[in-house]
Design an enzyme around this catalytic site. Sequence first.
Site, short mmCIF file in Angstrom:
data_model
loop_
_atom_site.label_atom_id
_atom_site.label_comp_id
_atom_site.label_asym_id
_atom_site.label_seq_id
_atom_site.Cartn_x
_atom_site.Cartn_y
_atom_site.Cartn_z
N SER A 1 0.85 -1.20 0.00
CA SER A 1 0.00 0.00 0.00
C SER A 1 0.88 1.24 0.00
CB SER A 1 -0.89 0.03 1.24
OG SER A 1 -0.10 0.31 2.38
N ASP A 2 0.38 2.32 -0.58
CA ASP A 2 1.03 3.60 -0.33
C ASP A 2 0.83 3.88 1.17
OD1 ASP A 2 2.24 6.06 -0.41
OD2 ASP A 2 1.16 6.76 -2.18
N TRP A 3 1.54 4.86 1.67
CA TRP A 3 1.59 5.09 3.13
C TRP A 3 0.24 5.57 3.67
CZ3 TRP A 3 5.26 2.68 1.29
CH2 TRP A 3 6.41 2.37 1.99
#
Length: 980
Positions: free
Chosen positions: A362-364
């Site tokens: 996932s992106d952050w």
Amino acid sequence: MAQDPSARGLLGAHSQTDSHRRRSSDKEDHDSDFESDLDATEFLDREAFTFKSPASKPAFLPRRQWSLWRPCTGRSRCCIIVLAVGLAIWIILAAGGAFVYKKFQDEPPYGQSPPWYPSPKGGIASTWADSYAKAAKMVSKMTLAEKVNVTTGTGWQMGLAVGTNGPAVNVGFPQLQLQDGPLGIRFADNITAFPAGITVGATWNRQLMYARGKAHAIEAREKGVNVLLGPCVGPLGRMPAGGRNWEGFGADPYLQGVAGAETTRGIQSEGVMATIKHFVANEQEHFRQPWEWGLPHAVSSNIDDRTLHELYAWPFGDAVKAGVASVMCSYNQVNNSYSCGNSKLLNGILKDELGFQGFVMSDWLAQRGGVSTALAGLDMTMPGDGLRWANGESLWGPELSKSVLNGSVPVERLNDMVTRIVAAWYQLGQDDETKFPRTRPNFSSWTDDKMGVLSPGSPSKQEEVEVNQFKNVQANHSIIARQVAAEGTVLLKNEGPLLPLTPHGFTESMLKLRRNVLARAADRAANTGKLKVGIFGEDAGPGKGPNYCKDRGCNEGTLGSGWGSGAVEFPYLVTPLEALRDKFDSSKVELHEYITDGPLLDKSSEQNVLSSLELCIVFANADSGEGFAKWADVAGDRPNIDLQKGGVRLIQQVSAKCGPEGTSDVIVVIHSVGPVLMEQWIELPNVKAVLLANLPGEESGNALADILFGETNPSGHLPYTIGKSLDDYGPGAKIMYTPNGVVPQQDFKEGLYIDYRYFDKYSVEPRFEFGFGMSYTVFGYSNLRVDEVKPKSRLPAPRPSPAAEPPSYETAVPDIEEVLAPEGFDKYKLEKYIYPYVKSADEVGLIDSKYPYPEGYNAKQPLSQAGGAEGGNPDLWEVYVTVKVDVENTGLKDGAVVPQLYMSYPDSNEVDFPVRVLRGFDKVFLKKGEKKTVEFGLTRRDLSYWDVEEQNWVMVTEGDAKYKFGVGGSSRDAAVEGVW
Ligand code: BGC
């Protein structure tokens, strides 16, 4: 009948993933539900009630006695007016509030993105078979706690890198160190600040793309990084003002695809895992993620199926084919399902159709649901924290342990998640401890001090250790950085030709041309006998230093990169000013420096100097970056595509004042994150030369000098169109700055028609077309040959059976013992750090009641005919036709040429096609007089369109369908043509 591209893309209502997400532990959803429980009429009634009280003045009092009733004694009239005005404002606000409330209360239905389950298992590709076999052995020995550890980040700032997962200590799987970003090692010392992606795209040089990736990975490995968070191919550049377009390679899927794949190969050739990001359609920064912009939800990029395939997902396909280890899903929603919980995107397109064998990260904080994202195909959550930054409350970690124990996440899914991560680690050879010692990184992202704690994100007391070793990993990478910056500089105008310069000023031929002007200047310069050259603009100089603002989040001094996670700490930045001072021969040239963007003063002393100048070089720029930082009116995305800091005014003033009555020549140098408007100055008669140096990184000045003085013959070409106005890019090219609902809806209605495809379709004249770029020499194209390699056929060969079998494991739910916190854990655990442990069986829940799986979860999806191997159906990558062209350097200087092949699909009444699409390019160095043959191989994918009914790539074969090919120096310069 014309094909409706939306026929399959915008299916059904209520995404399964999202309805699922809402039932999971997504607190933000609950918040918004709560808000929407308020009834609009109640709201208004309350206000009506409030309005009554001021009006309850006793009407029966005789006029004289009114004064007895004084809300504000002695000032009744004034009070009444004040009250009336207050009331009016109140009414307006209330009405406005009610309107906004009404408008926002209806959230769009969750998800037009169709369900795609179950998540395809990794391990079907021959290219990964060995790694999967090794991974299977390791994973089969892991406990539940270890498996969960591997999938979950330990929390923001819980390790030295920007992301760290947990190790599986007993089986020898280390904690992975994940670090940004696409142009260098973020937050690290003694590294190279390479030119940004957009500059790399502008080189059109495949070898350099690879070489930059490789050098970048050497530095990553030597700093102790396992996974690089780059390259970036999304945003693609739908909107020219998009804040992060510069991290990618240009507004065309083919160019992005080649550059992304070459960079991936370069990075992975050194054993470092590359991460292709952001999947997908993260085209603007405004509203990209919940709460960053005050809204509870992220923007939804609503895309039809064909556009998704032919534009936005296309470059990801190239990266998967290149063997990329990891894909980062984006913050935004796609068709109203969060990308990281969008089963159609992750399970369907990425894992089934493209046959992706690595892991999805996932992106952050882009993960917005727990169980739902696991089912939808997410394999690793980063940085581990769930819905809020740094609170240590993960949607996975212990929650995933419980979900596996209570059966809501199938054990098989968890095993696949872990296997994908471990297989990628083996695939890149990271089990070789001589290359990847099992130690932590030798730098800290969080402090510049030598000593520090290992988990600064935790408030728990920790011992200080050596966190920064200040290891210099730059080697000779500045050479590559300089070459990319020079080759990524685009010469847009060169009348005279004014360029190249010599250290003495002008070349002999320019001197001849300029005899008259020079004669006048000679008088003025008599005192020194030197040529007077002016350098203008803050962008030429150091400003307050290259690292003045955190994450480069401001426009200060010369622009070397945009801002955000895609930027690094510059180890140094050679400014244009330094390089020009160095390069001009001071015995022949007198430099006058105006390193400011302020207006040129009308002081007569200054006027005299300006009018004595023989040559002026003026610098201007435009900056943008990631949405978490704002500078001036640039909130991530640019508010427009103008030059910033008064650049236009400066250029106009320099043009008006350079030399006697503004008759001396002006060179304009632009550093920019993307297209800028040039209409107000590009045709000024003395603006003779224009260079677009993009974002050049640490070697900025040197690379610019290489071009200005002709040591490198310019060979950069535009990776996007420069229009005459933002409107010229079409309505879809506008950033949505004001939300149009509680879940902002960005409809990609223009479909395939972005950048040059839009300009071509609507016959809009650009200022400089996509692919444009000049040289100091001249190239000629001839003798285009088209050779069929395989006959056309409508559909690819049937999907092949898998070359390998995914590993199989025990599917029984593990014993809770495997994930109970070890003895004495409370004594040494760090606060907020994310561990996999559960406390007791009571916590597990749901054992008897079944998890409410989303609709469509049990309907097994048919496998895509476009899939079957890594990168998709192998037939899609077969070359069906080659195009050969002879290219000759007919000018007077050696130089590199970029032949570009644009394809036009056969005419069709059935399907709408862009006028032309890029389908090949190369960069070839030719000595003057030299001729070479360039060959382009077009694959089945290159020759196909995505048919939404067929759900496959389709070649046009009807009747006497003819593909047209044009090869030349830009998208509007088909010097030679042919058909197939
Ligand atoms: C960015 C990613 C980056 C991550 C880690 C996010 O805000 O969107 O591109 O890799 O942070 O720094």
